[in-house]
Design a protein around this motif. Structure first.
Motif, PDB file in Angstrom:
ATOM      1  N   ILE A   1      11.903   0.844   1.948  1.00 19.10           N
ATOM      2  CA  ILE A   1      12.488  -0.091   2.769  1.00 19.10           C
ATOM      3  C   ILE A   1      12.736   0.759   4.201  1.00 19.10           C
ATOM      4  CG2 ILE A   1      14.756  -1.190   3.382  1.00 19.10           C
ATOM      5  CD1 ILE A   1      14.718  -1.823   0.098  1.00 19.10           C
TER       6      ILE A   1
ATOM      7  N   MET B   1      10.770  -4.258   4.789  1.00 23.17           N
ATOM      8  CA  MET B   1       9.939  -3.288   4.004  1.00 23.17           C
ATOM      9  C   MET B   1       9.127  -2.403   4.755  1.00 23.17           C
ATOM     10  SD  MET B   1      11.090  -4.177   0.853  1.00 23.17           S
ATOM     11  CE  MET B   1       9.970  -3.269  -0.072  1.00 23.17           C
TER      12      MET B   1
ATOM     13  N   ALA C   1       6.011  -5.939   1.135  1.00 23.41           N
ATOM     14  CA  ALA C   1       7.102  -7.171   1.673  1.00 23.41           C
ATOM     15  C   ALA C   1       6.429  -8.516   1.149  1.00 23.41           C
ATOM     16  CB  ALA C   1       6.799  -7.093   3.026  1.00 23.41           C
TER      17      ALA C   1
END
Length: 85
Positions: free
Chosen positions: A19, A44, A50
């Motif tokens: 992240i 992300m 993502a």
């Protein structure tokens, strides 16, 4: 168990990949608080991660709130991820 909403989001979404950033927008006005909604953003590291997170988490509940997941604007990435599972 995580102590903050940011930690909760990191644990929930970090299983899909690193992240880059997490931000929770807390309600500021009485009207916003009455709506009973919060808004959070998880950026992300990789778009493919993502997409996997979006597909897996769409319409799930987290801490009693339904998650609505969509695409946001592209943000600059930091030098290192803020969270890696």
């Amino acid at each position: 168990w995580p102590r903050t909403a940011e930690e909760i989001l990191c644990k929930e979404f970090g299983v899909f990949g690193p992240i880059a950033s997490v931000k929770v927008m807390w309600p500021r006005t009485a009207e916003e608080k009455q709506r009973g909604r919060n808004c959070g953003f998880v950026n992300m590291w990789n778009r493919s991660d993502a997409q996997r997170a979006k597909d897996a988490k769409a319409n799930e509940e987290l801490i009693g709130l339904e998650m609505r997941i969509g695409w946001g604007k592209t943000l600059p990435r930091p030098d290192q991820p803020v969270y890696v599972h």
